[in-house]
Design an enzyme around this catalytic site. Structure first.
Site, PDB file in Angstrom:
ATOM      1  N   GLY A  32       0.836  -1.225  -0.103  1.00 23.45           N
ATOM      2  CA  GLY A  32      -0.125   0.114  -0.146  1.00 23.45           C
ATOM      3  C   GLY A  32       0.889   1.234  -0.025  1.00 23.45           C
ATOM      4  N   LYS A  33       0.218   2.470   0.270  1.00 16.76           N
ATOM      5  CA  LYS A  33       0.626   3.630   0.268  1.00 16.76           C
ATOM      6  C   LYS A  33       0.794   4.482   1.377  1.00 16.76           C
ATOM      7  CE  LYS A  33       0.237   4.134  -4.651  1.00 16.76           C
ATOM      8  NZ  LYS A  33       0.146   5.010  -5.869  1.00 16.76           N
ATOM      9  N   PHE A  34       0.505   5.741   1.524  1.00 14.31           N
ATOM     10  CA  PHE A  34       0.283   6.507   2.837  1.00 14.31           C
ATOM     11  C   PHE A  34      -1.091   6.314   3.543  1.00 14.31           C
ATOM     12  CE2 PHE A  34       3.942   8.932   1.075  1.00 14.31           C
ATOM     13  CZ  PHE A  34       4.684   8.947   2.362  1.00 14.31           C
ATOM     14  N   THR A  35      -0.670   6.050   4.957  1.00 17.45           N
ATOM     15  CA  THR A  35      -2.188   6.095   5.770  1.00 17.45           C
ATOM     16  C   THR A  35      -1.823   6.818   7.029  1.00 17.45           C
ATOM     17  OG1 THR A  35      -4.340   5.020   6.390  1.00 17.45           O
ATOM     18  CG2 THR A  35      -2.231   4.019   6.905  1.00 17.45           C
ATOM     19  N   PHE A  36      -2.970   7.020   7.714  1.00 15.20           N
ATOM     20  CA  PHE A  36      -2.801   7.562   8.993  1.00 15.20           C
ATOM     21  C   PHE A  36      -3.526   6.542  10.227  1.00 15.20           C
ATOM     22  CE2 PHE A  36      -5.120   9.755  12.552  1.00 15.20           C
ATOM     23  CZ  PHE A  36      -3.945  10.490  13.041  1.00 15.20           C
TER      24      PHE A  36
ATOM     25  N   ALA B 199      -8.815   0.621   5.997  1.00 22.82           N
ATOM     26  CA  ALA B 199      -7.588   0.459   5.036  1.00 22.82           C
ATOM     27  C   ALA B 199      -7.184  -0.972   5.206  1.00 22.82           C
ATOM     28  CB  ALA B 199      -6.472   1.463   5.214  1.00 22.82           C
ATOM     29  N   ILE B 200      -6.500  -1.398   4.218  1.00 24.92           N
ATOM     30  CA  ILE B 200      -5.734  -2.688   4.301  1.00 24.92           C
ATOM     31  C   ILE B 200      -4.399  -2.723   3.729  1.00 24.92           C
ATOM     32  CG2 ILE B 200      -5.983  -5.162   3.451  1.00 24.92           C
ATOM     33  CD1 ILE B 200      -8.816  -4.990   3.406  1.00 24.92           C
TER      34      ILE B 200
ATOM     35  N   VAL C 113      -5.374  -4.355   9.057  1.00 28.35           N
ATOM     36  CA  VAL C 113      -6.449  -3.350   8.693  1.00 28.35           C
ATOM     37  C   VAL C 113      -6.377  -2.433   9.893  1.00 28.35           C
ATOM     38  CG1 VAL C 113      -9.073  -3.684   8.617  1.00 28.35           C
ATOM     39  CG2 VAL C 113      -7.913  -5.548   8.078  1.00 28.35           C
TER      40      VAL C 113
ATOM     41  N   CYS D 156      -3.823   6.629   0.602  1.00 27.34           N
ATOM     42  CA  CYS D 156      -3.576   5.506  -0.245  1.00 27.34           C
ATOM     43  C   CYS D 156      -3.348   5.906  -2.007  1.00 27.34           C
ATOM     44  CB  CYS D 156      -5.061   4.679  -0.338  1.00 27.34           C
ATOM     45  SG  CYS D 156      -5.242   3.850   1.144  1.00 27.34           S
TER      46      CYS D 156
END
Length: 209
Positions: A71-75, A143-144, A157, A174
């Protein structure tokens, strides 16, 4: 039945990452049983292996951690339930199939949200669980991002319960510029974390037998 372990208080992301990695090693080397960690993190932005630096917009004083998950960026932050299943996909009752594993995670979260009267959607080419917020418009509620080592899963998750959604403004979540995020609270569902945990454990045991 797979044991769920709730880590109390807000957890530092790097501390939790080491905890996960250490347990993965124990499963690989000493055949330790499968477990699921339930975590609530202190504020952090994390980047998966597919991140682009320009997707980190304005992180202020929130730390940024570059991880090995997909995946990419998440918070991550208070009010968000983060779930880290450490499962052995090589067991006879499992399948060595990462896509199938992600599909099972999606089904699990959708079923859990359905308990609260929320219909979760999957969107082609967009990982995660989405909620229809208006005609033709969807917002991400979960998000996963996972990783597998010798068919042992980790990462997992993140579901927004009462998360401060403004924090997502510091990134392009994401990698999707036009994507919205939502939470149970924003949808008018107010639930204590321990109550939510009961539901996700019940639904988990229906899918990951």
């Amino acid at each position: 039945m797979i044991k769920f372990i709730t880590l109390q208080n807000l957890m530092d992301y790097q501390v939790t990452l080491k905890l996960m990695e250490d347990y993965v090693n124990k499963v690989i080397n000493y055949n330790e049983p499968e477990i699921v960690y339930l975590v609530e993190h202190s504020e952090v932005y994390t980047a998966g292996t597919n991140y682009k630096q320009e997707e980190l917009l304005n992180y202020g004083d929130i730390p940024v951690i570059y991880t090995g998950r997909g995946g990419k960026f998440t918070f991550h932050g208070p009010g968000q339930r983060v779930i880290y299943p450490i499962l052995n996909l090589a067991l006879p009752n499992r399948h060595k199939d990462l896509k199938l594993y992600i599909k099972m995670l999606e089904e699990w979260i959708i079923n859990s949200l359905n308990y609260f009267g929320i219909k979760g959607y999957l969107i082609k080419d967009k990982v995660g669980i989405w909620i229809k917020v208006s005609k033709g418009e969807f917002a991400k509620i979960a998000a996963i991002g996972v990783r597998v080592r010798k068919w042992i899963t980790y990462h997992g998750v993140a579901i927004n319960i009462s998360t401060d959604l403004c924090k997502f403004n510091g990134i392009i979540p994401c990698g999707l510029e036009s994507s919205l995020v939502t939470s149970l609270n924003q949808l008018g569902i107010y639930v204590e974390m321990f109550e939510f945990d009961k539901i996700i454990q019940t639904e988990f045991n229906k899918i990951f037998k």
